[in-house]
Each structure stands twice: as structure tokens, then as C-alpha cells.
Design a protein around this motif. Sequence first.
Motif, short mmCIF file in Angstrom:
data_model
loop_
_atom_site.label_atom_id
_atom_site.label_comp_id
_atom_site.label_asym_id
_atom_site.label_seq_id
_atom_site.Cartn_x
_atom_site.Cartn_y
_atom_site.Cartn_z
N GLN A 169 32.08 33.24 41.80
CA GLN A 169 32.25 34.68 41.92
C GLN A 169 33.67 35.06 41.50
OE1 GLN A 169 31.88 32.48 44.41
NE2 GLN A 169 30.40 33.11 45.93
N GLY A 170 33.78 36.03 40.64
CA GLY A 170 35.08 36.45 40.12
C GLY A 170 35.28 36.09 38.66
N MET A 171 34.39 35.26 38.12
CA MET A 171 34.50 34.94 36.69
C MET A 171 34.36 36.20 35.84
SD MET A 171 32.52 31.33 36.00
CE MET A 171 33.40 29.76 36.15
N ASN A 172 33.41 37.07 36.20
CA ASN A 172 33.24 38.31 35.45
C ASN A 172 34.48 39.19 35.52
OD1 ASN A 172 30.65 38.08 34.30
ND2 ASN A 172 29.68 38.61 36.23
N SER A 173 35.08 39.23 36.69
CA SER A 173 36.31 40.01 36.86
C SER A 173 37.42 39.47 35.96
CB SER A 173 36.75 39.97 38.32
OG SER A 173 38.00 40.58 38.49
N ALA A 174 37.49 38.13 35.85
CA ALA A 174 38.50 37.52 34.99
C ALA A 174 38.25 37.86 33.52
CB ALA A 174 38.50 36.00 35.19
N ILE A 175 36.98 37.77 33.11
CA ILE A 175 36.64 38.12 31.72
C ILE A 175 37.02 39.56 31.43
CG2 ILE A 175 34.74 38.44 30.08
CD1 ILE A 175 33.24 36.23 31.71
N ARG A 176 36.69 40.44 32.35
CA ARG A 176 37.00 41.87 32.18
C ARG A 176 38.50 42.08 32.01
NH1 ARG A 176 38.66 45.78 35.89
NH2 ARG A 176 37.97 47.94 35.49
N ALA A 177 39.30 41.42 32.84
CA ALA A 177 40.75 41.60 32.78
C ALA A 177 41.31 41.07 31.47
CB ALA A 177 41.41 40.90 33.97
N ILE A 178 40.82 39.91 31.03
CA ILE A 178 41.30 39.32 29.78
C ILE A 178 40.95 40.23 28.61
CG2 ILE A 178 41.01 37.38 28.18
CD1 ILE A 178 40.37 35.68 30.76
#
Length: 318
Positions: free
Chosen positions: A14-23
Motif C-alpha cells: 500500500q502506497g506504491m500508487n501514491s509513490a508513482i503519482r508523486a514521481i
Amino acid sequence: MEKIAVLTSGGDSQGMNSAIRAIVRTGIAHGFEMIGVRRGFKGLMENDFITLGTSDVSDILYRGGTFLQSARSDEFKTEAGQNKAINNLHEHGIEHLVVIGGDGSYRGAQALFNRGIKTYGLPGTIDNDIPLTDYTIGFDTTLNVVTNAISNLRDTMSSHERVSVIEVMGRSCGDIALQAGISSGVDAVLIPEFEWDIKEISDQLAKGFQRGKTHSIVMVAEGAGTAEDVASLIEKHSDLDTRPTVLGHIQRGGIPTAFDRIFTSRMGHKVIELIENEITGVALGMEKNEITYHSFDDIFDSENVVDKHLYQIFQDLI
């Protein structure tokens, strides 16, 4: 316009999508073209690339898992597999590759770095077993998932005066079991970093019931044993009605916590800063609330250790 690719590899967290979004959004704001690689290193070899714009990463901040999907690949571990990946990156004119994953993913990123690809790692694993970072992506969310599950189990265990043995993930790291155990007030935590005596634990549980307790909960990290084996041993030594529960992949799911969303957003922003400053061959993390980075070599040369003081805190609280 320079191109940055991002992929997620290994087990999802959980949080991988958030990381992708930020990058992606930070990269676009800083003038980069952003590329997504679907299905990890497997997709890298199979040319499974997509262009990512701001709208492509909308509404993924609060979603668990990874919308780019993930896959494991034995072929990528070979020279031939890595050659395919490198050729595809060159053909698409991609100068930078951000890899979100755990130990195996980092080793893949290091292999590409050693062959001339500018790579960067973000610690995407619920196990919290990556050295030189206090937290990994998804760990905090997993603690909340496990803590909520224990609360539900406590209700039924109390109704039937039982002992519940709960097995959680973590591979060879006991952080999930230890920290979820503290947050849940369990009676014993069995983790691979410390020796434990099943007879001593069984005696303590029996004494608790003699004092009037109506339930007990024991946490087992998967690297320390199985719930079924531990439950069988406790019942043998104490004659208490004991039931095993394996939480399994439910621990990987759920809406990312605010902590994981902010943590990944900070790292995603930081990795673009590193790219702009031509710092490569590194993995990011958090130490003392600061986003830091270390070379892949330094990470592999370091040992991930459980917080001994935290373990002592738990021992003093039971």
C-alpha cells in the motif's frame, strides 16, 4: 526533454500508487517526460511501456496495490534478460529508471546501474526489512490492518475463552509482529531476531487464565514459525483451547494510511531532485523523519536490525 521511467516490482504494498503519482506529477512539473512500465522487470523486457500524464495518475493516491501491476521474473536475472531491458530503454530514449520494490527489486536496479543505466530505488515492501531506512512503503498501513484484525479476533476469542495465535508476514524481519503486538496489547510476540521458549510462554498464558483472563493472543512472525505449529505446542504444554490464524495477503491490502501517502509523496519528490542533481545508483528512505538516500552497495553491505529497545518495551508491558 529527458525521459524518466517508473516501475513496481516484487510484492505489492500500500502506497506504491501514491509513490508513482508523486514521481509522475513532480517529474512533469520539472519538465520531464514520464513513462510507466507495466508488470515490473518483466514488462521492461517485453517493451510494455506507457506514457503517463497528470490525469493518468489521478485518483490513485488512496488506492492500495499498484496500478502499473507487478510481476516476478527469473529471466531478468540473466544477462540475456537484462540485455532486452537495456535495449528497450535505449530504444525509447529513457535516461532514468525509478524502481519501487524490495530487496530483489533493488538488486535488479543495481544490476542495470552497473551496466550504465541511471537507476533509483524506493523501498516498496510491507516487511520493513530494507536497511538504512526507518520505514518502507506500506509498513504503516499493514500495522493498521493487522491491529484491526487482532481487535476482531479478540472479540471471538474472549467469547470462547481461547488463545489465538496470529501469524503475520515479514519474511526474516519481525517488525510487523513486534509493532502490531505493541499496538494491540498481545500477550507474547515471537520474532526471528530473539530466542523464545514455548514452555515458558505456555506457562505465562496459563497463569493469565488462572487470574481470570478470558482470552490471550500470541503474535508470530513468519520467519519465527507457523501459527499452526505454535498453537499446537501451546495447547500441548498448557491444555488451553488454542486456535491458529494466518492473516496472509490481507495484510497487503487496504487504503494507505496518511503516513504512507505523505512518506511516498516526499520520496517521489526527492527522487526527481536527485535526478536533476545527477545523483544516481541510490535508494531512498526515511531516517529520523528526513528523506535520505544511500548507494545500492551501501544498502547491501548493511544489515537490517530490529529495534532492541522497542522489544524491551514490549517485554516490560506484558
